[in-house]
Design an enzyme around this catalytic site. Structure first.
Site, PDB file in Angstrom:
ATOM      1  N   GLU A   1      -5.012   3.872  -1.564  1.00 29.22           N
ATOM      2  CA  GLU A   1      -4.178   4.287  -2.678  1.00 29.22           C
ATOM      3  C   GLU A   1      -4.597   4.386  -4.189  1.00 29.22           C
ATOM      4  O   GLU A   1      -4.148   5.036  -5.056  1.00 29.22           O
ATOM      5  CB  GLU A   1      -3.124   3.338  -2.855  1.00 29.22           C
ATOM      6  CG  GLU A   1      -3.359   1.986  -3.604  1.00 29.22           C
ATOM      7  CD  GLU A   1      -4.147   0.975  -2.557  1.00 29.22           C
ATOM      8  OE1 GLU A   1      -4.379   0.125  -3.227  1.00 29.22           O
ATOM      9  OE2 GLU A   1      -4.462   1.344  -1.519  1.00 29.22           O
TER      10      GLU A   1
ATOM     11  N   HIS B   1      -9.055   0.614  -0.235  1.00 28.50           N
ATOM     12  CA  HIS B   1      -7.992   0.960  -0.772  1.00 28.50           C
ATOM     13  C   HIS B   1      -7.723   2.630  -0.898  1.00 28.50           C
ATOM     14  O   HIS B   1      -8.097   2.987  -1.965  1.00 28.50           O
ATOM     15  CB  HIS B   1      -7.984   0.424  -2.119  1.00 28.50           C
ATOM     16  CG  HIS B   1      -7.628  -1.135  -2.205  1.00 28.50           C
ATOM     17  ND1 HIS B   1      -6.588  -1.611  -2.570  1.00 28.50           N
ATOM     18  CD2 HIS B   1      -8.668  -2.081  -2.316  1.00 28.50           C
ATOM     19  CE1 HIS B   1      -6.885  -2.910  -2.410  1.00 28.50           C
ATOM     20  NE2 HIS B   1      -7.911  -3.185  -2.368  1.00 28.50           N
TER      21      HIS B   1
ATOM     22  N   CYS C   1      -6.001  -4.205   2.485  1.00 30.42           N
ATOM     23  CA  CYS C   1      -6.901  -5.326   1.769  1.00 30.42           C
ATOM     24  C   CYS C   1      -6.015  -6.613   2.227  1.00 30.42           C
ATOM     25  O   CYS C   1      -6.018  -7.129   3.153  1.00 30.42           O
ATOM     26  CB  CYS C   1      -7.032  -5.415   0.467  1.00 30.42           C
ATOM     27  SG  CYS C   1      -8.320  -6.060  -0.667  1.00 30.42           S
TER      28      CYS C   1
END
Length: 211
Positions: A188, A186, A71
């Protein structure tokens, strides 16, 4: 990001502040996480690119060290020249937040399983990938487009693109041996089953096994 790397994947993890000038000795993977950065009103990553840590990050990438930008981290990697192109305002001019699908379209240290479809969250207002025609052609020809936005079934269609990125680009490779990777979604935030999906962990497992 720290939780995913350290607690979920079990990778020894250090946190480096942007004012430092060296990466820890023995660093294999340097990660620029997502999140809004001071000065984003100027241009995403424009101020971060002059941070003291950047020369060490660039040297790490140039000698083949792994670098991941997620990002805002992806935006910074384009600003410092470690990845080509730019991330611009979403085509619909709105902040986009939600789960979307991406398709693995290039094999590399961060992506494996060509054709696999991952569900990943996005949260950005400036995630539209753009580059000139020559750059786009090179990304295509050299197999550097690692992820593209797609439908749940893997079809690359306009309705499956959350920000209007050219060529439906969600993530690209760079570096001397495809050792630099940037993506807007994302991973994660979707790397544990308790979150409803662990597709993001595939990216981390892939690079950590290579590091």
């Amino acid at each position: 990001m720290i939780h995913t790397l350290r607690d979920v994947c079990g990778a020894p993890t250090s946190v480096i502040w942007h004012t430092e000038t060296k990466l820890p000795a023995g660093t294999d993977l340097a990660v620029l996480p997502g999140g809004f950065a001071y000065g984003d009103y100027l241009r995403c990553g424009a101020i971060a690119r002059v941070s003291p840590i950047v020369p060490a990050l660039r040297a790490h990438a140039e000698r083949g060290g792994w670098v991941l930008g997620v990002c805002n981290g992806f935006q910074i990697l384009t600003e410092v020249g470690l990845l080509p192109g730019a991330l611009t305002r979403n085509a619909h001019q709105r902040f986009e937040c939600g789960d979307w699908y991406v398709k693995v379209t290039a094999d590399g240290p961060f992506t494996g399983g060509l054709g696999d479809v991952w569900r990943l969250p996005v949260a950005h207002g400036e995630g539209r990938y753009q580059a000139d025609e020559r750059t786009l052609r090179r990304l295509e020809d050299e197999g550097l487009i690692g992820l593209r936005y797609c439908t749940r079934e893997g079809a690359i269609e306009e309705r499956a693109n959350p920000n209007g990125s050219l060529h439906a680009i969600a993530g690209i490779y760079g570096g001397p041996r495809k050792n630099v990777f940037g993506l807007m979604p994302h991973p994660e935030r979707m790397s544990e089953a308790i979150l409803g999906c662990a597709d993001g962990r595939k990216l981390f497992d892939r690079v950590l096994s290579a590091a």
